[in-house]
Design a protein around this motif. Structure first.
Motif, mmCIF file in Angstrom:
data_model
loop_
_atom_site.group_PDB
_atom_site.id
_atom_site.type_symbol
_atom_site.label_atom_id
_atom_site.label_comp_id
_atom_site.label_asym_id
_atom_site.label_seq_id
_atom_site.Cartn_x
_atom_site.Cartn_y
_atom_site.Cartn_z
ATOM 1 N N ASP A 22 0.834 -1.187 0.000
ATOM 2 C CA ASP A 22 0.000 0.000 0.000
ATOM 3 C C ASP A 22 0.876 1.246 0.000
ATOM 4 O O ASP A 22 2.024 1.203 0.376
ATOM 5 N N GLY A 23 0.356 2.353 -0.476
ATOM 6 C CA GLY A 23 1.114 3.597 -0.510
ATOM 7 C C GLY A 23 2.071 3.631 -1.687
ATOM 8 O O GLY A 23 1.977 2.868 -2.625
ATOM 9 N N THR A 24 3.034 4.526 -1.620
ATOM 10 C CA THR A 24 4.030 4.699 -2.668
ATOM 11 C C THR A 24 5.353 4.159 -2.176
ATOM 12 O O THR A 24 5.765 4.440 -1.057
ATOM 13 N N ALA A 25 6.024 3.396 -3.003
ATOM 14 C CA ALA A 25 7.316 2.831 -2.632
ATOM 15 C C ALA A 25 8.255 2.904 -3.821
ATOM 16 O O ALA A 25 7.825 2.891 -4.969
ATOM 17 N N THR A 26 9.539 2.995 -3.549
ATOM 18 C CA THR A 26 10.550 2.954 -4.583
ATOM 19 C C THR A 26 11.296 1.643 -4.469
ATOM 20 O O THR A 26 11.797 1.306 -3.401
ATOM 21 N N LEU A 27 11.343 0.905 -5.552
ATOM 22 C CA LEU A 27 12.091 -0.343 -5.591
ATOM 23 C C LEU A 27 13.361 -0.097 -6.378
ATOM 24 O O LEU A 27 13.312 0.356 -7.514
ATOM 25 N N THR A 28 14.495 -0.400 -5.790
ATOM 26 C CA THR A 28 15.773 -0.222 -6.461
ATOM 27 C C THR A 28 16.486 -1.564 -6.522
ATOM 28 O O THR A 28 16.592 -2.253 -5.510
ATOM 29 N N ASN A 29 16.961 -1.910 -7.718
ATOM 30 C CA ASN A 29 17.698 -3.156 -7.926
ATOM 31 C C ASN A 29 16.927 -4.381 -7.437
ATOM 32 O O ASN A 29 17.468 -5.235 -6.747
ATOM 33 N N LYS A 30 15.668 -4.446 -7.781
ATOM 34 C CA LYS A 30 14.827 -5.593 -7.429
ATOM 35 C C LYS A 30 14.485 -6.356 -8.700
ATOM 36 O O LYS A 30 14.344 -5.781 -9.771
ATOM 37 N N THR A 31 14.334 -7.647 -8.589
ATOM 38 C CA THR A 31 13.931 -8.477 -9.712
ATOM 39 C C THR A 31 12.451 -8.795 -9.573
ATOM 40 O O THR A 31 12.019 -9.289 -8.530
ATOM 41 N N LEU A 32 11.681 -8.500 -10.598
ATOM 42 C CA LEU A 32 10.267 -8.831 -10.624
ATOM 43 C C LEU A 32 10.085 -9.963 -11.627
ATOM 44 O O LEU A 32 10.553 -9.880 -12.757
ATOM 45 N N THR A 33 9.416 -10.996 -11.228
ATOM 46 C CA THR A 33 9.187 -12.132 -12.101
ATOM 47 C C THR A 33 7.730 -12.159 -12.522
ATOM 48 O O THR A 33 6.839 -12.181 -11.672
ATOM 49 N N ASN A 34 7.514 -12.099 -13.836
ATOM 50 C CA ASN A 34 6.181 -12.182 -14.424
ATOM 51 C C ASN A 34 5.193 -11.140 -13.882
ATOM 52 O O ASN A 34 4.062 -11.477 -13.539
ATOM 53 N N PRO A 35 5.600 -9.869 -13.809
ATOM 54 C CA PRO A 35 4.655 -8.860 -13.309
ATOM 55 C C PRO A 35 3.659 -8.445 -14.387
ATOM 56 O O PRO A 35 3.930 -8.567 -15.579
ATOM 57 N N THR A 36 2.517 -7.967 -13.951
ATOM 58 C CA THR A 36 1.564 -7.324 -14.830
ATOM 59 C C THR A 36 1.549 -5.852 -14.442
ATOM 60 O O THR A 36 1.298 -5.528 -13.290
ATOM 61 N N VAL A 37 1.848 -4.997 -15.399
ATOM 62 C CA VAL A 37 1.912 -3.567 -15.130
ATOM 63 C C VAL A 37 0.869 -2.888 -16.001
ATOM 64 O O VAL A 37 0.837 -3.085 -17.212
ATOM 65 N N THR A 38 0.023 -2.109 -15.388
ATOM 66 C CA THR A 38 -1.038 -1.433 -16.105
ATOM 67 C C THR A 38 -0.847 0.074 -15.992
ATOM 68 O O THR A 38 -0.581 0.584 -14.907
ATOM 69 N N ASN A 39 -0.981 0.771 -17.133
ATOM 70 C CA ASN A 39 -0.970 2.230 -17.154
ATOM 71 C C ASN A 39 0.299 2.827 -16.553
ATOM 72 O O ASN A 39 0.242 3.706 -15.724
ATOM 73 N N TYR A 40 1.450 2.332 -16.985
ATOM 74 C CA TYR A 40 2.709 2.854 -16.480
ATOM 75 C C TYR A 40 3.195 4.029 -17.333
ATOM 76 O O TYR A 40 2.764 4.213 -18.461
ATOM 77 N N VAL A 41 4.114 4.814 -16.798
ATOM 78 C CA VAL A 41 4.706 5.949 -17.493
ATOM 79 C C VAL A 41 6.220 5.819 -17.398
ATOM 80 O O VAL A 41 6.757 5.594 -16.320
ATOM 81 N N GLU A 42 6.899 5.929 -18.524
ATOM 82 C CA GLU A 42 8.353 5.936 -18.523
ATOM 83 C C GLU A 42 8.830 7.374 -18.373
ATOM 84 O O GLU A 42 8.183 8.304 -18.833
ATOM 85 N N THR A 43 9.973 7.541 -17.759
ATOM 86 C CA THR A 43 10.553 8.862 -17.583
ATOM 87 C C THR A 43 11.016 9.399 -18.929
ATOM 88 O O THR A 43 11.723 8.712 -19.672
ATOM 89 N N LEU A 44 10.604 10.616 -19.275
ATOM 90 C CA LEU A 44 11.055 11.275 -20.499
ATOM 91 C C LEU A 44 12.201 12.207 -20.134
ATOM 92 O O LEU A 44 12.047 13.104 -19.304
ATOM 93 N N TYR A 45 13.339 11.976 -20.738
ATOM 94 C CA TYR A 45 14.512 12.809 -20.523
ATOM 95 C C TYR A 45 14.713 13.675 -21.758
ATOM 96 O O TYR A 45 14.769 13.164 -22.871
ATOM 97 N N SER A 46 14.807 14.980 -21.563
ATOM 98 C CA SER A 46 15.000 15.915 -22.674
ATOM 99 C C SER A 46 16.340 16.618 -22.524
ATOM 100 O O SER A 46 16.695 17.054 -21.429
ATOM 101 N N ALA A 47 17.066 16.733 -23.652
ATOM 102 C CA ALA A 47 18.357 17.422 -23.628
ATOM 103 C C ALA A 47 18.672 17.973 -25.006
ATOM 104 O O ALA A 47 18.222 17.445 -26.022
ATOM 105 N N ASN A 48 19.456 19.054 -25.018
ATOM 106 C CA ASN A 48 20.075 19.536 -26.242
ATOM 107 C C ASN A 48 21.391 18.793 -26.388
ATOM 108 O O ASN A 48 22.073 18.520 -25.393
ATOM 109 N N THR A 49 21.767 18.482 -27.603
ATOM 110 C CA THR A 49 22.928 17.619 -27.813
ATOM 111 C C THR A 49 24.267 18.332 -27.756
ATOM 112 O O THR A 49 25.252 17.742 -27.346
ATOM 113 N N GLY A 50 24.326 19.594 -28.218
ATOM 114 C CA GLY A 50 25.637 20.176 -28.455
ATOM 115 C C GLY A 50 26.310 19.374 -29.559
ATOM 116 O O GLY A 50 25.649 18.643 -30.301
ATOM 117 N N ALA A 51 27.620 19.425 -29.650
ATOM 118 C CA ALA A 51 28.348 18.695 -30.701
ATOM 119 C C ALA A 51 28.412 17.205 -30.412
ATOM 120 O O ALA A 51 28.633 16.403 -31.319
#
Length: 144
Positions: A22-51
């Motif tokens: 319950d609640g919000t949790a951050t999982l770091t370096n965990k292995t999930l086996t056969n999860p079902t994920v619904t309505n997820y969002v990936e982090t969008l990273y924006s940058a200018n390239t320069g050379a």
């Protein structure tokens, strides 16, 4: 609470406490086996390239890179088996920017010609087998 953990079979963490879902949790370096994920969002990273720009997947697996130098070198991250990511490659308001990709294998051995029109974007996807990055052109000449 403990009722949820008990219902899940008394899952415990390394300190012997119950694992809760319950609640919000951050999982770091965990292995999930056969999860079902619904309505997820990936982090969008924006940058200018320069050379040059080095892609870091620590920033996210969706990268929006705006070309703002005449000639840009894109350095790929270290190839790790099973990794994949997407790049939205955007021309700035000037356009006609060119790209050199480091260590990407393209279908047929031919690097795609990027859209040079100002304020247009191409979308590329990359997959790794642990040795190489394989690039796929998803689509080109999209309006930003």
């Amino acid at each position: 609470g403990t009722g949820v953990a008990t219902a899940l079979g008394n899952n415990t963490n390394s300190t012997g406490g119950f694992t809760t879902i319950d609640g919000t949790a951050t999982l770091t370096n965990k292995t999930l086996t056969n999860p079902t994920v619904t309505n997820y969002v990936e982090t969008l990273y924006s940058a200018n390239t320069g050379a040059c720009i080095s892609v870091s997947l620590a920033n996210g697996t969706v990268q929006q890179l705006t070309l703002n130098s005449a000639s840009v070198t894109i350095t790929m991250p270290t190839a790790v088996a099973g990794k994949s990511f997407v790049i939205y490659l955007r021309q700035d308001a000037t356009g006609s920017r060119t790209v050199t990709w480091s260590t990407v294998n393209w279908a047929g051995g031919t690097t795609p010609t990027i859209t040079g029109t100002a304020n247009k974007q191409d979308i590329y996807s990359f997959f790794s087998d642990g040795t190489s990055w394989y690039g796929v052109t998803v689509g080109q000449n999209y309006t930003q």
